[in-house]
Design a protein around this motif. Structure first.
Motif, PDB file in Angstrom:
ATOM      1  N   VAL A   2      10.458   7.490  10.057  1.00 50.49           N
ATOM      2  CA  VAL A   2      10.450   6.061   9.756  1.00 50.49           C
ATOM      3  C   VAL A   2       9.199   5.692   8.969  1.00 50.49           C
ATOM      4  CG1 VAL A   2      10.318   3.764  10.792  1.00 50.49           C
ATOM      5  CG2 VAL A   2      11.881   5.465  11.728  1.00 50.49           C
ATOM      6  N   TRP A   3       8.055   6.243   9.376  1.00 52.51           N
ATOM      7  CA  TRP A   3       6.806   5.900   8.695  1.00 52.51           C
ATOM      8  C   TRP A   3       6.782   6.434   7.274  1.00 52.51           C
ATOM      9  CZ3 TRP A   3       4.304   1.948   9.936  1.00 52.51           C
ATOM     10  CH2 TRP A   3       4.231   1.532  11.260  1.00 52.51           C
ATOM     11  N   ALA A   4       7.434   7.544   7.010  1.00 54.97           N
ATOM     12  CA  ALA A   4       7.509   8.045   5.638  1.00 54.97           C
ATOM     13  C   ALA A   4       8.227   7.035   4.753  1.00 54.97           C
ATOM     14  CB  ALA A   4       8.219   9.390   5.605  1.00 54.97           C
ATOM     15  N   PHE A   5       9.324   6.470   5.267  1.00 53.15           N
ATOM     16  CA  PHE A   5      10.055   5.478   4.489  1.00 53.15           C
ATOM     17  C   PHE A   5       9.297   4.149   4.386  1.00 53.15           C
ATOM     18  CE2 PHE A   5      13.492   8.359   5.808  1.00 53.15           C
ATOM     19  CZ  PHE A   5      13.941   8.714   4.544  1.00 53.15           C
ATOM     20  N   VAL A   6       8.566   3.799   5.432  1.00 51.26           N
ATOM     21  CA  VAL A   6       7.746   2.582   5.375  1.00 51.26           C
ATOM     22  C   VAL A   6       6.661   2.728   4.315  1.00 51.26           C
ATOM     23  CG1 VAL A   6       6.062   1.194   6.650  1.00 51.26           C
ATOM     24  CG2 VAL A   6       8.218   1.843   7.734  1.00 51.26           C
ATOM     25  N   ILE A   7       5.984   3.866   4.316  1.00 51.16           N
ATOM     26  CA  ILE A   7       4.937   4.104   3.314  1.00 51.16           C
ATOM     27  C   ILE A   7       5.539   4.157   1.915  1.00 51.16           C
ATOM     28  CG2 ILE A   7       3.182   5.758   2.528  1.00 51.16           C
ATOM     29  CD1 ILE A   7       2.429   4.160   5.031  1.00 51.16           C
ATOM     30  N   GLY A   8       6.710   4.768   1.791  1.00 56.58           N
ATOM     31  CA  GLY A   8       7.384   4.792   0.495  1.00 56.58           C
ATOM     32  C   GLY A   8       7.732   3.399   0.008  1.00 56.58           C
ATOM     33  N   ALA A   9       8.212   2.538   0.913  1.00 61.10           N
ATOM     34  CA  ALA A   9       8.549   1.162   0.537  1.00 61.10           C
ATOM     35  C   ALA A   9       7.298   0.374   0.158  1.00 61.10           C
ATOM     36  CB  ALA A   9       9.278   0.477   1.684  1.00 61.10           C
ATOM     37  N   LEU A  10       6.231   0.555   0.929  1.00 64.98           N
ATOM     38  CA  LEU A  10       4.978  -0.137   0.598  1.00 64.98           C
ATOM     39  C   LEU A  10       4.428   0.336  -0.742  1.00 64.98           C
ATOM     40  CD1 LEU A  10       3.206  -0.251   4.077  1.00 64.98           C
ATOM     41  CD2 LEU A  10       4.183  -2.160   2.782  1.00 64.98           C
ATOM     42  N   THR A  11       4.579   1.619  -1.019  1.00 68.76           N
ATOM     43  CA  THR A  11       4.134   2.140  -2.314  1.00 68.76           C
ATOM     44  C   THR A  11       4.923   1.503  -3.447  1.00 68.76           C
ATOM     45  OG1 THR A  11       3.568   4.244  -1.278  1.00 68.76           O
ATOM     46  CG2 THR A  11       3.813   4.245  -3.663  1.00 68.76           C
ATOM     47  N   TYR A  12       6.224   1.361  -3.230  1.00 65.79           N
ATOM     48  CA  TYR A  12       7.037   0.722  -4.269  1.00 65.79           C
ATOM     49  C   TYR A  12       6.639  -0.740  -4.460  1.00 65.79           C
ATOM     50  CZ  TYR A  12      10.902  -1.091  -6.929  1.00 65.79           C
ATOM     51  OH  TYR A  12      11.636  -1.705  -7.898  1.00 65.79           O
ATOM     52  N   LEU A  13       6.407  -1.447  -3.359  1.00 60.58           N
ATOM     53  CA  LEU A  13       6.004  -2.852  -3.472  1.00 60.58           C
ATOM     54  C   LEU A  13       4.646  -3.003  -4.147  1.00 60.58           C
ATOM     55  CD1 LEU A  13       7.132  -4.196   0.015  1.00 60.58           C
ATOM     56  CD2 LEU A  13       8.185  -4.652  -2.217  1.00 60.58           C
TER      57      LEU A  13
END
Length: 82
Positions: A2-13
């Motif tokens: 889950v945290w990998a996807f959270v970090i990926g989403a934050l990186t995109y934002l």
């Protein structure tokens, strides 16, 4: 995971770059898989060699995860971002 996807989403934002976001997400996921595999395999190997896994297992495990983390992130970065 889950945290990998959270970090990926934050990186995109933050950067508005989907390839950078994918690179970071995949690198984190691969590093987690490598860490979990190494966390099982390294103590087993040390135990078979009659070495106390509690004494040296953590040092070897940290080294393995650091190397895998750098190689996956930089390798994926050079493959996907260049």
């Amino acid at each position: 995971m889950v945290w990998a996807f959270v970090i990926g989403a934050l990186t995109y934002l933050w950067f508005s770059d989907i390839m950078l976001s994918i690179t970071i997400t995949v690198a984190i996921l691969l590093n987690l898989v490598a860490a979990s595999l190494a966390g099982v395999v390294i103590p087993s190997i040390l135990d078979k060699m009659k070495i106390d896994p509690a004494l040296s297992g953590s040092v070897i495990l940290t080294t393995v995860t650091d190397i895998v983390g750098f190689v996956t992130f930089l390798g994926l970065g050079s493959l996907l971002l260049l």
